[in-house]
Write a protein that holds these residues in place. Structure first.
Motif, PDB file in Angstrom:
ATOM      1  N   SER A   6       3.088   8.143  -6.055  1.00 46.47           N
ATOM      2  CA  SER A   6       3.098   9.053  -7.190  1.00 46.47           C
ATOM      3  C   SER A   6       1.701   9.023  -7.801  1.00 46.47           C
ATOM      4  N   PRO A   7       1.132  10.151  -8.169  1.00 43.71           N
ATOM      5  CA  PRO A   7      -0.261  10.178  -8.626  1.00 43.71           C
ATOM      6  C   PRO A   7      -0.549   9.225  -9.782  1.00 43.71           C
ATOM      7  N   LEU A   8      -1.581   8.411  -9.595  1.00 47.18           N
ATOM      8  CA  LEU A   8      -2.100   7.450 -10.565  1.00 47.18           C
ATOM      9  C   LEU A   8      -1.139   6.309 -10.869  1.00 47.18           C
ATOM     10  N   ALA A   9      -0.042   6.206 -10.125  1.00 51.98           N
ATOM     11  CA  ALA A   9       0.808   5.025 -10.210  1.00 51.98           C
ATOM     12  C   ALA A   9       0.135   3.885  -9.453  1.00 51.98           C
ATOM     13  N   CYS A  10       0.776   2.734  -9.411  1.00 49.05           N
ATOM     14  CA  CYS A  10       0.167   1.598  -8.727  1.00 49.05           C
ATOM     15  C   CYS A  10       0.034   1.836  -7.226  1.00 49.05           C
ATOM     16  N   SER A  11       0.728   2.825  -6.706  1.00 49.07           N
ATOM     17  CA  SER A  11       0.588   3.195  -5.297  1.00 49.07           C
ATOM     18  C   SER A  11      -0.814   3.686  -4.972  1.00 49.07           C
ATOM     19  N   LEU A  12      -1.605   3.990  -5.996  1.00 46.59           N
ATOM     20  CA  LEU A  12      -3.008   4.340  -5.789  1.00 46.59           C
ATOM     21  C   LEU A  12      -3.717   3.241  -5.005  1.00 46.59           C
ATOM     22  N   ASP A  60       5.341   1.987  11.516  1.00 50.46           N
ATOM     23  CA  ASP A  60       5.484   2.702  12.783  1.00 50.46           C
ATOM     24  C   ASP A  60       6.752   2.307  13.517  1.00 50.46           C
ATOM     25  N   ASP A  61       7.308   1.142  13.165  1.00 43.42           N
ATOM     26  CA  ASP A  61       8.562   0.693  13.764  1.00 43.42           C
ATOM     27  C   ASP A  61       9.781   1.179  13.008  1.00 43.42           C
ATOM     28  N   GLY A  62       9.574   1.938  11.934  1.00 45.39           N
ATOM     29  CA  GLY A  62      10.689   2.472  11.168  1.00 45.39           C
ATOM     30  C   GLY A  62      11.192   1.568  10.063  1.00 45.39           C
ATOM     31  N   GLU A  63      10.568   0.405   9.883  1.00 41.44           N
ATOM     32  CA  GLU A  63      10.949  -0.483   8.791  1.00 41.44           C
ATOM     33  C   GLU A  63      10.329   0.008   7.494  1.00 41.44           C
ATOM     34  N   VAL A  64      10.996  -0.281   6.372  1.00 42.44           N
ATOM     35  CA  VAL A  64      10.476   0.123   5.071  1.00 42.44           C
ATOM     36  C   VAL A  64      10.105  -1.124   4.268  1.00 42.44           C
ATOM     37  N   LEU A  65       8.859  -1.134   3.810  1.00 37.48           N
ATOM     38  CA  LEU A  65       8.380  -2.183   2.923  1.00 37.48           C
ATOM     39  C   LEU A  65       8.217  -1.608   1.525  1.00 37.48           C
ATOM     40  N   THR A  66       8.491  -2.430   0.507  1.00 30.23           N
ATOM     41  CA  THR A  66       8.228  -2.061  -0.876  1.00 30.23           C
ATOM     42  C   THR A  66       7.471  -3.210  -1.537  1.00 30.23           C
ATOM     43  N   GLU A  67       6.935  -2.941  -2.702  1.00 29.53           N
ATOM     44  CA  GLU A  67       6.173  -3.881  -3.522  1.00 29.53           C
ATOM     45  C   GLU A  67       4.734  -4.032  -3.015  1.00 29.53           C
ATOM     46  N   ASN A  68       3.804  -3.920  -3.953  1.00 26.46           N
ATOM     47  CA  ASN A  68       2.381  -4.018  -3.630  1.00 26.46           C
ATOM     48  C   ASN A  68       2.026  -5.329  -2.938  1.00 26.46           C
TER      49      ASN A  68
END
Length: 206
Positions: A6-12, A60-68
């Motif tokens: 999301s723009p300017l969120a920590c995902s930056l 690329d293996d289809g796994e989902v990671l979350t958290e910085n």
């Protein structure tokens, strides 16, 4: 790989990391409306990340990671030639130390209450009172140093994203000259400047 942001969120921080690694052709960026919990193409974001927050990374293996603290080292390890994370040893743990400090002491303790439209004045007052000690600690560490570690790392990418919020929250970095100089240096770094310019444009257009 698919990076949800999301723009300017920590995902930056993840976007900065991708650009630092010169890996834009390896990572697809997907914008998320974190209030509606939908991606830009209308998909249910909760089906990707049940927490509804960004970032999330589908590997690329289809796994989902979350958290910085998980995503940033993972990205660094996928592109080792960029040198964005120590491979092993004490410096790897120093990286974890800084990611934890940024996430818990600055991101969540200081800036989340100040940015939240639902936080009451008590929460905001607590955050403002907590800021000086944490910024002073950071200032002492950065005095005489270019980066958090011996070279630019994903921790710097995360800190760039978090300290960018100071201008939206009236957090004055002036009393912390090493921090202020560090921010100025980061903003001149090509990958950081590119990521911030792109996300600022997206944020302002929303």
């Amino acid at each position: 790989m698919d990076l949800y942001y999301s723009p300017l969120a920590c995902s930056l921080a993840s976007r900065i990391t991708v650009y630092e690694a010169d890996a834009a052709d390896r990572v697809s960026l997907h914008r998320v409306d974190t209030r509606a919990k939908r991606t830009a193409d209308g998909a249910d974001y909760l089906a990707i990340n049940p927490k509804g927050q960004v970032p999330a990374l589908r590997t690329d293996d289809g796994e989902v990671l979350t958290e910085n603290a998980a995503i940033l080292p993972y990205l660094a390890d996928q592109f080792p030639g960029a040198g964005l994370a120590p491979a092993s040893g004490l410096e790897r743990y120093r990286l974890s130390q800084w990611l934890s400090f940024i996430g818990s002491e600055l991101h969540k303790t200081v800036f989340t209450p100040l940015l939240s439209p639902t936080a009451d004045e008590g929460a905001k007052a607590f955050a403002r009172a907590a800021a000086p000690a944490r910024l002073a600690y950071l200032d002492a560490h950065l005095t005489g140093r270019e980066h958090l570690l011996d070279r630019f790392s994903v921790a710097d990418a995360y800190l760039a994203a978090v300290l960018n919020w100071a201008r939206f929250t009236a957090v004055d970095l002036g009393p912390y000259p090493a921090v202020a100089a560090y921010v100025d240096r980061l903003h001149k770094r090509p990958a950081v400047a590119r990521a911030m310019q792109e996300e600022m444009g997206l944020f302002q257009a929303a």
